[in-house]
Motif scaffolding. Structure first.
Motif, PDB file in Angstrom:
ATOM      1  N   ALA A 205       0.828  -1.205   0.000  1.00 32.86           N
ATOM      2  CA  ALA A 205       0.000   0.000   0.000  1.00 32.86           C
ATOM      3  C   ALA A 205       0.864   1.258   0.000  1.00 32.86           C
ATOM      4  CB  ALA A 205      -0.918  -0.009   1.220  1.00 32.86           C
TER       5      ALA A 205
ATOM      6  N   ALA B 215       2.364   1.836  -3.348  1.00 31.52           N
ATOM      7  CA  ALA B 215       1.364   2.437  -4.235  1.00 31.52           C
ATOM      8  C   ALA B 215       1.168   3.913  -3.905  1.00 31.52           C
ATOM      9  CB  ALA B 215       0.043   1.683  -4.096  1.00 31.52           C
TER      10      ALA B 215
ATOM     11  N   TYR C 132       1.600   6.823  -6.611  1.00 32.25           N
ATOM     12  CA  TYR C 132       0.493   7.731  -6.939  1.00 32.25           C
ATOM     13  C   TYR C 132       0.845   9.179  -6.610  1.00 32.25           C
ATOM     14  CZ  TYR C 132      -3.189   4.576  -8.454  1.00 32.25           C
ATOM     15  OH  TYR C 132      -3.950   3.712  -9.184  1.00 32.25           O
TER      16      TYR C 132
ATOM     17  N   GLU D  13      -5.778  -3.466   1.797  1.00 39.44           N
ATOM     18  CA  GLU D  13      -6.941  -3.579   0.916  1.00 39.44           C
ATOM     19  C   GLU D  13      -7.715  -2.261   0.861  1.00 39.44           C
ATOM     20  OE1 GLU D  13      -8.414  -6.323  -1.205  1.00 39.44           O
ATOM     21  OE2 GLU D  13      -6.243  -6.123  -1.122  1.00 39.44           O
TER      22      GLU D  13
ATOM     23  N   ARG E 131      -6.026  -0.025  -1.545  1.00 39.97           N
ATOM     24  CA  ARG E 131      -6.254  -0.443  -2.932  1.00 39.97           C
ATOM     25  C   ARG E 131      -7.664  -0.056  -3.387  1.00 39.97           C
ATOM     26  NH1 ARG E 131      -8.278  -4.587  -5.963  1.00 39.97           N
ATOM     27  NH2 ARG E 131      -9.203  -5.555  -4.128  1.00 39.97           N
TER      28      ARG E 131
ATOM     29  N   VAL F  14      -9.036   2.312  -6.404  1.00 39.77           N
ATOM     30  CA  VAL F  14      -9.976   1.823  -7.426  1.00 39.77           C
ATOM     31  C   VAL F  14     -11.191   2.751  -7.511  1.00 39.77           C
ATOM     32  CG1 VAL F  14     -11.595  -0.028  -7.997  1.00 39.77           C
ATOM     33  CG2 VAL F  14      -9.271  -0.581  -7.287  1.00 39.77           C
TER      34      VAL F  14
ATOM     35  N   PRO G 105      -4.047   0.642  -9.449  1.00 36.46           N
ATOM     36  CA  PRO G 105      -4.331   0.192  -8.079  1.00 36.46           C
ATOM     37  C   PRO G 105      -3.725  -1.174  -7.763  1.00 36.46           C
ATOM     38  CG  PRO G 105      -6.343   0.949  -9.147  1.00 36.46           C
ATOM     39  CD  PRO G 105      -5.287   0.922 -10.195  1.00 36.46           C
ATOM     40  N   ASP G 106      -3.420  -1.952  -8.808  1.00 39.46           N
ATOM     41  CA  ASP G 106      -2.845  -3.275  -8.589  1.00 39.46           C
ATOM     42  C   ASP G 106      -1.535  -3.238  -7.792  1.00 39.46           C
ATOM     43  OD1 ASP G 106      -4.790  -4.758  -9.624  1.00 39.46           O
ATOM     44  OD2 ASP G 106      -3.664  -5.537 -11.346  1.00 39.46           O
TER      45      ASP G 106
ATOM     46  N   ALA H  55      -1.054  -2.017  -5.092  1.00 46.90           N
ATOM     47  CA  ALA H  55      -1.322  -2.210  -3.666  1.00 46.90           C
ATOM     48  C   ALA H  55      -1.979  -3.547  -3.384  1.00 46.90           C
ATOM     49  CB  ALA H  55      -2.215  -1.084  -3.152  1.00 46.90           C
ATOM     50  N   LYS H  56      -2.022  -4.419  -4.392  1.00 51.75           N
ATOM     51  CA  LYS H  56      -2.798  -5.646  -4.148  1.00 51.75           C
ATOM     52  C   LYS H  56      -2.090  -6.540  -3.138  1.00 51.75           C
ATOM     53  CE  LYS H  56      -1.194  -8.397  -7.982  1.00 51.75           C
ATOM     54  NZ  LYS H  56      -1.045  -8.204  -9.388  1.00 51.75           N
TER      55      LYS H  56
ATOM     56  N   GLU I 208       1.032  -8.589  -3.812  1.00 50.05           N
ATOM     57  CA  GLU I 208       2.282  -7.812  -3.847  1.00 50.05           C
ATOM     58  C   GLU I 208       2.888  -7.743  -2.437  1.00 50.05           C
ATOM     59  OE1 GLU I 208       4.621  -5.952  -6.748  1.00 50.05           O
ATOM     60  OE2 GLU I 208       2.756  -7.057  -6.943  1.00 50.05           O
ATOM     61  N   SER I 209       2.035  -7.489  -1.457  1.00 49.04           N
ATOM     62  CA  SER I 209       2.504  -7.444  -0.073  1.00 49.04           C
ATOM     63  C   SER I 209       3.049  -8.791   0.361  1.00 49.04           C
ATOM     64  CB  SER I 209       1.354  -7.060   0.869  1.00 49.04           C
ATOM     65  OG  SER I 209       0.956  -5.742   0.630  1.00 49.04           O
TER      66      SER I 209
END
Lengths: 272, 349
Positions: free
Chosen positions: B88, B91, B95, B147, B150, B154, B261-262, B264-265, B268-269
């Motif tokens: 997150a 991301a 961003y 989440e 993310r 989205v 947004p992916d 932060a999926k 990935e973590s």
């Protein structure tokens, strides 16, 4: 003598269990105060209250006249932001250091690193100092290593400084815990059963060390099961039973107190 | 010395001299850490030269994951806190750079400090209320926060995150008026920040704060008794880790010119967590090993890419059984885990 630590009506309840019941006593600056009592008398709980690990349910604990522990604010008082008891690390910074009944060293750190942790509240380098490695930070690091070395030498562990705490023999681990507590430069040193598991010679060394520390101006609060040790080193003794203070006075007075004999010594003699 | 000689005698003359020379190299390496560092740096500088653009990009990606792994290592490795939502912050950094660049026309490299600051501030805000949680509970809450970030991206938060498609058309970074376009330029840009990061981590490890992290990880109550404010040092670990992940995010935005947004999926973590844990918790070389295993290998064996998740699972299971401390662990963690195992094995009483 000046009162260093004062307990007033200190009570601790864990659910339905009354662990400490309205205990009052004073620790005077420069004395060795023994805290004794049968198993489950509430000694360690009282220790945890003094060192900020639990807040008391009732009553107040003062260090040099300043309230450090009192019941947590509830309801409106809490919403209004009334301050709660000091957390353990603040109490340590104010000059109350402790050891634990079961040794709680940082096992995978060396003896020196363990003691260095005790210098944390007396030093200030933060993130920026560490990243930029400023001259002030480097000076402080040197100072930390020096002081930690002195504390180790003070308890006779100078030769084991690079040994891992976990690898030290039991008796030396006890001493290392003491050195670590001394590194915080306490005014009051609270020892929770420091002689537990030590042999006779190690206990004698401990007595010398405790007396030496007092001679240097330290005040000591001592929980101990070993009656001979307590009688030997304490100036005064407070006796707890079922969470209540049942006697206080010099070792001679306490030894003759019928309530104490009834609650503690009597039971002990039967056992031995 | 004596032991090495014995080994040599046992394996014959040729084997013996090889072992001896290897031992001699190791001895020199240990005595001269600067020499080793210089050699590694030289290797990293020369690495992309013989490679094609594709492999240069693979090397860049690996480097970004090492950066991310090192940032997570502060939280998981040094302070011993379970953080399963680290992507997150990656991301958020990406961003931040993208939005500043697209909306305000800030050049990408100038936006990097903002990426770091915003990710660090988000780390502070998100972790401040959950610091008192321990172990698995903390892990669960960090998953949830990851989440939330993310989903916020989205759902086109404040109308500036571009929704599910993300943002595109970000300017490439430029240095002294030269636009960095070729993969090799991005590789060297990443390498610069990676070198700075490694130096910083090395310093943090050996500082008052680094020791406080170790103490809190080993025994929080004993640390409090030593006057260490556990809440504060844990918060510092989270903020530093998050801010550093933000840096990696900014670099990512500049290379791909697209953010989505992916980033932060949850997966990935998980990959980041695996990099730290499989490589060796709390160890800088361990993070390198982990990133190679988790990112480079799947990339090099492209045809098997669909098997990546299976590979992750299998390695995780095998490692936890065979070598729970990781491939290249820090000395301390190795002792911690080995010690616990022995204690568990010892008969009770």
């Amino acid at each position: 003598m000046e009162a260093l630590l004062e307990l007033r009506g200190v009570t601790k309840r864990f659910g339905g269990l009354l662990a400490v019941d309205a205990v009052d006593f004073t620790v005077r600056a420069g004395e060795i105060l023994g805290l004794i009592g049968p198993n489950g008398a509430g000694k360690t709980t009282l220790f945890n209250l003094i060192t900020g690990f639990h807040p008391p349910t009732e009553g107040e604990i003062r260090l040099r006249g300043e309230a450090i522990a009192f019941p947590p604010p509830a309801g409106v008082a809490r919403l209004a932001g009334r301050r709660s008891s000091l957390p353990a690390h603040r109490i340590t910074a104010l000059g109350v250091a402790r050891t634990f009944q079961t040794i709680r060293l940082f096992k995978n750190l060396t003896a020196l690193e363990n003691v260095m942790s005790g210098l944390h509240p007396r030093t200030r380098a933060g993130i920026w100092g560490a990243l930029a490695r400023t001259p002030a930070q480097r000076r402080e690091e040197r100072w930390i290593v020096e002081r930690a070395g002195e504390c180790l030498a003070r308890v006779g562990l100078g030769a084991s400084r690079d040994e891992l705490a976990a690898n030290l023999p039991y008796g030396l681990q006890r001493r290392l815990e003491l050195a670590r507590a001394l590194a915080t430069r306490p005014a009051l040193l609270a020892l929770d059963e420091p002689a537990a598991g030590l042999n006779e010679r190690e206990t004698d060394d401990l007595v010398d060390l405790v007396r030496g520390l007092r001679a240097e101006g330290l005040t000591l609060l001592l929980i101990e099961h070993d009656m001979r040790l307590v009688m030997r080193v304490s100036d005064r003794i407070v006796v707890l039973d079922h969470g209540r203070k049942i006697a206080a006075g010099t070792p001679q007075e306490v030894r003759r107190d019928p309530a104490v004999i009834e609650a503690y010594l009597g039971a002990e003699e039967e056992g031995g | 010395m004596g032991r090495e000689r014995d080994n040599g005698a046992g394996t014959g003359r040729w084997g013996g001299s090889m072992i001896e020379s290897a031992a001699a190299i190791l001895r020199i390496a240990r005595r001269r850490p600067l020499l080793v560092q210089a050699a590694l740096l030289l290797l990293a500088l020369l690495l992309p030269l013989p490679l094609s653009d594709y492999y240069r990009t693979v090397a860049w990606r690996t480097g970004i994951y090492v950066l991310l792994g090192l940032s997570l290592n502060v939280v998981v490795g040094y302070a011993g806190l379970f953080q399963l939502g680290h992507a997150a912050f990656y991301a958020i950094g990406a961003y931040t750079a993208a939005i500043l660049n697209l909306r305000c026309g800030v050049p990408l490299l100038a936006a990097l400090p903002a990426s770091v600051a915003v990710a660090g501030a988000a780390g502070y805000l998100i972790t401040r209320p959950i610091l008192h949680l321990r172990g698995d509970y903390l892990a669960i809450v960090t998953i949830a926060f990851g989440e939330v970030v993310r989903l916020a991206l989205v759902n086109n938060l404040f109308g500036i995150t571009g929704g599910a498609n993300g943002l595109s058309g970000i300017d490439r970074p430029s240095l002294f008026g030269v636009e960095l376009r070729a993969p090799i330029a991005h590789y060297y840009l990443m390498l610069f920040f990676l070198a700075v990061t490694i130096a910083a981590m090395h310093r943090l490890e050996r500082s008052r704060l680094g020791r406080a992290w170790l103490c809190v990880r080993e025994d929080e109550e004993a640390a409090a008794a030593m006057g260490i404010d556990a809440t504060r040092v844990k918060l510092q670990a989270f903020v530093i880790g998050s801010a550093w992940a933000g840096l990696a995010g900014g670099l990512f935005a500049g290379k791909l010119t697209v953010v989505a947004p992916d980033l932060a999926k949850f997966m990935e973590s998980v990959v980041l967590f695996c990099i730290v844990v499989l490589g060796g918790t709390g160890s800088i070389p361990g993070v390198f090993v982990g990133a190679c295993g988790m990112v480079t290998l799947p990339e090099l064996f492209r045809p098997l890419r669909d098997w990546r998740d299976a590979w992750l699972g299998i390695t995780m299971v095998v490692m936890m059984i065979a070598r729970p401390e990781g491939i290249w662990p820090s000395r301390r963690v190795q002792m911690e885990i080995r010690g616990e195992k022995e204690e568990a094995r010892a008969p009770a009483g």
